[in-house]
Design a protein around this motif. Sequence first.
Motif, PDB file in Angstrom:
ATOM      1  N   ALA A  49      57.939 -51.206 -32.949  1.00  0.00           N
ATOM      2  CA  ALA A  49      57.246 -50.649 -31.784  1.00  0.00           C
ATOM      3  C   ALA A  49      56.221 -49.597 -32.194  1.00  0.00           C
ATOM      4  N   MET A  50      56.568 -48.779 -33.186  1.00  0.00           N
ATOM      5  CA  MET A  50      55.645 -47.747 -33.669  1.00  0.00           C
ATOM      6  C   MET A  50      54.423 -48.375 -34.330  1.00  0.00           C
ATOM      7  N   ASN A  51      54.637 -49.451 -35.070  1.00  0.00           N
ATOM      8  CA  ASN A  51      53.515 -50.135 -35.725  1.00  0.00           C
ATOM      9  C   ASN A  51      52.602 -50.807 -34.708  1.00  0.00           C
ATOM     10  N   LYS A  52      53.190 -51.326 -33.650  1.00  0.00           N
ATOM     11  CA  LYS A  52      52.407 -52.002 -32.614  1.00  0.00           C
ATOM     12  C   LYS A  52      51.632 -51.004 -31.760  1.00  0.00           C
ATOM     13  N   PHE A  53      52.205 -49.803 -31.597  1.00  0.00           N
ATOM     14  CA  PHE A  53      51.615 -48.811 -30.708  1.00  0.00           C
ATOM     15  C   PHE A  53      50.398 -48.132 -31.321  1.00  0.00           C
ATOM     16  N   GLN A  54      50.373 -48.000 -32.657  1.00  0.00           N
ATOM     17  CA  GLN A  54      49.262 -47.319 -33.319  1.00  0.00           C
ATOM     18  C   GLN A  54      48.947 -48.034 -34.643  1.00  0.00           C
ATOM     19  N   ASN A  55      47.794 -47.733 -35.210  1.00  0.00           N
ATOM     20  CA  ASN A  55      47.395 -48.419 -36.448  1.00  0.00           C
ATOM     21  C   ASN A  55      47.013 -47.465 -37.578  1.00  0.00           C
ATOM     22  N   LYS A  56      47.269 -46.163 -37.379  1.00  0.00           N
ATOM     23  CA  LYS A  56      46.939 -45.213 -38.447  1.00  0.00           C
ATOM     24  C   LYS A  56      47.946 -45.309 -39.588  1.00  0.00           C
ATOM     25  N   TYR A  57      49.213 -45.558 -39.218  1.00  0.00           N
ATOM     26  CA  TYR A  57      50.281 -45.664 -40.207  1.00  0.00           C
ATOM     27  C   TYR A  57      50.989 -47.005 -40.080  1.00  0.00           C
ATOM     28  N   GLN A  58      51.420 -47.520 -41.228  1.00  0.00           N
ATOM     29  CA  GLN A  58      52.226 -48.738 -41.248  1.00  0.00           C
ATOM     30  C   GLN A  58      53.619 -48.344 -41.749  1.00  0.00           C
ATOM     31  N   PHE A  59      54.593 -48.359 -40.837  1.00  0.00           N
ATOM     32  CA  PHE A  59      55.952 -47.961 -41.185  1.00  0.00           C
ATOM     33  C   PHE A  59      56.700 -49.165 -41.756  1.00  0.00           C
ATOM     34  N   VAL A  60      57.343 -48.954 -42.890  1.00  0.00           N
ATOM     35  CA  VAL A  60      58.030 -50.042 -43.597  1.00  0.00           C
ATOM     36  C   VAL A  60      59.469 -49.617 -43.887  1.00  0.00           C
ATOM     37  N   ALA A  61      60.429 -50.452 -43.516  1.00  0.00           N
ATOM     38  CA  ALA A  61      61.846 -50.149 -43.745  1.00  0.00           C
ATOM     39  C   ALA A  61      62.202 -50.347 -45.218  1.00  0.00           C
ATOM     40  N   VAL A 221      55.087 -33.705 -39.106  1.00  0.00           N
ATOM     41  CA  VAL A 221      56.014 -33.728 -37.984  1.00  0.00           C
ATOM     42  C   VAL A 221      55.249 -33.576 -36.664  1.00  0.00           C
ATOM     43  N   LYS A 222      54.161 -32.832 -36.696  1.00  0.00           N
ATOM     44  CA  LYS A 222      53.336 -32.679 -35.499  1.00  0.00           C
ATOM     45  C   LYS A 222      52.837 -34.034 -35.010  1.00  0.00           C
ATOM     46  N   HIS A 223      52.416 -34.878 -35.956  1.00  0.00           N
ATOM     47  CA  HIS A 223      51.928 -36.206 -35.570  1.00  0.00           C
ATOM     48  C   HIS A 223      53.086 -37.069 -35.056  1.00  0.00           C
ATOM     49  N   ILE A 224      54.251 -36.958 -35.696  1.00  0.00           N
ATOM     50  CA  ILE A 224      55.416 -37.717 -35.252  1.00  0.00           C
ATOM     51  C   ILE A 224      55.782 -37.328 -33.818  1.00  0.00           C
ATOM     52  N   ASN A 225      55.774 -36.021 -33.538  1.00  0.00           N
ATOM     53  CA  ASN A 225      56.094 -35.552 -32.187  1.00  0.00           C
ATOM     54  C   ASN A 225      55.093 -36.075 -31.166  1.00  0.00           C
ATOM     55  N   GLN A 226      53.832 -36.083 -31.538  1.00  0.00           N
ATOM     56  CA  GLN A 226      52.799 -36.606 -30.639  1.00  0.00           C
ATOM     57  C   GLN A 226      53.021 -38.099 -30.380  1.00  0.00           C
ATOM     58  N   LEU A 227      53.371 -38.829 -31.449  1.00  0.00           N
ATOM     59  CA  LEU A 227      53.614 -40.271 -31.316  1.00  0.00           C
ATOM     60  C   LEU A 227      54.817 -40.532 -30.408  1.00  0.00           C
ATOM     61  N   LEU A 228      55.887 -39.768 -30.595  1.00  0.00           N
ATOM     62  CA  LEU A 228      57.072 -39.934 -29.747  1.00  0.00           C
ATOM     63  C   LEU A 228      56.738 -39.629 -28.286  1.00  0.00           C
ATOM     64  N   ASP A 229      55.984 -38.560 -28.047  1.00  0.00           N
ATOM     65  CA  ASP A 229      55.592 -38.198 -26.678  1.00  0.00           C
ATOM     66  C   ASP A 229      54.771 -39.308 -26.032  1.00  0.00           C
ATOM     67  N   GLN A 230      53.813 -39.836 -26.789  1.00  0.00           N
ATOM     68  CA  GLN A 230      52.949 -40.886 -26.262  1.00  0.00           C
ATOM     69  C   GLN A 230      53.732 -42.161 -25.951  1.00  0.00           C
ATOM     70  N   MET A 231      54.664 -42.510 -26.834  1.00  0.00           N
ATOM     71  CA  MET A 231      55.455 -43.727 -26.626  1.00  0.00           C
ATOM     72  C   MET A 231      56.432 -43.561 -25.469  1.00  0.00           C
ATOM     73  N   GLN A 232      56.976 -42.351 -25.316  1.00  0.00           N
ATOM     74  CA  GLN A 232      57.884 -42.111 -24.200  1.00  0.00           C
ATOM     75  C   GLN A 232      57.140 -42.142 -22.867  1.00  0.00           C
ATOM     76  N   LYS A 233      55.954 -41.535 -22.837  1.00  0.00           N
ATOM     77  CA  LYS A 233      55.159 -41.544 -21.609  1.00  0.00           C
ATOM     78  C   LYS A 233      54.726 -42.951 -21.230  1.00  0.00           C
ATOM     79  N   SER A 234      54.535 -43.783 -22.237  1.00  0.00           N
ATOM     80  CA  SER A 234      54.128 -45.172 -21.993  1.00  0.00           C
ATOM     81  C   SER A 234      55.321 -46.095 -21.742  1.00  0.00           C
ATOM     82  N   GLN A 235      56.522 -45.511 -21.707  1.00  0.00           N
ATOM     83  CA  GLN A 235      57.751 -46.277 -21.466  1.00  0.00           C
ATOM     84  C   GLN A 235      57.968 -47.387 -22.497  1.00  0.00           C
ATOM     85  N   ILE A 236      57.494 -47.160 -23.704  1.00  0.00           N
ATOM     86  CA  ILE A 236      57.653 -48.149 -24.775  1.00  0.00           C
ATOM     87  C   ILE A 236      59.090 -48.183 -25.284  1.00  0.00           C
TER      88      ILE A 236
END
Length: 250
Positions: A49-61, A221-236
């Motif tokens: 979901a994080m990878n689909k929501f934004q394209n600045k970072y590619q998260f890999v498990a 962490v600031k960017h992570i918090n912003q990403l979480l806020d944006q995804m929560q507001k978008s009900q992702i």
Amino acid sequence: MKLYALIISSLLSVSIFAADIIKVGVYDFPPYAYIEENTTGITVQMIAAMNKFQNKYQFVAVPTTARRRYLDFENNKFDMLIFENKKWGWEKYPVTASKTFVTGSEVYVAKAKAGRGQEFFSDFKNKAMIGVFGYHYKFSGFSNDQDYLKKKYKLLQTTSQKKSLELILNGRGDIAVLSKEYLNYHFLHSPADEGKLVVSDIYDQIYQHSILVRKNHKLSVKHINQLLDQMQKSQILQPLWEKYGLRATP
């Protein structure tokens, strides 16, 4: 010459728009992560979901284990963990924590027997406790000292919550500590087991999940918090929380 220029231009375009790779440590912690032939679970779905929501970072498990995750972090095999808590052995490591974004919990579980009720969980003395190797529990003061755990709590450590539950069902221990989310998920697939168990009304711990990131990393962490806020507001993320019975942290 034109073809060469076109190739160079294409390569430059790729490099400009290529996302930064962020390696995310993932260890067996159902239902957050199942490390089997293919790594699955809430963490993997959140990464997607994080990878689909934004394209600045590619998260890999990056698979690891509960016990080995600290060494793998020190060896730079990954730089981030999702659904983690700084109390779980990270106090001495160079990590920073995001805001808490979802709430989980752990309960005590015993095999159902005639006359056995909630009073069974009021005292752990002379009871064989079961936990997962590398996990941290409140009842033991979050200690990971193997000798202390064995001596004081007779703690039998398994490799997974699934194994811990199997031991309880087979009468090979008294009390296991399991995440409430794992139990709910297990009962959905094996509803008959619910009647075979006594689940405590009290919690071993109610934990506030955060994301841990290596200090001074390019992903702040600031960017992570912003990403979480944006995804929560978008009900992702809300459908994911509801699917597994999690509660979003306000």
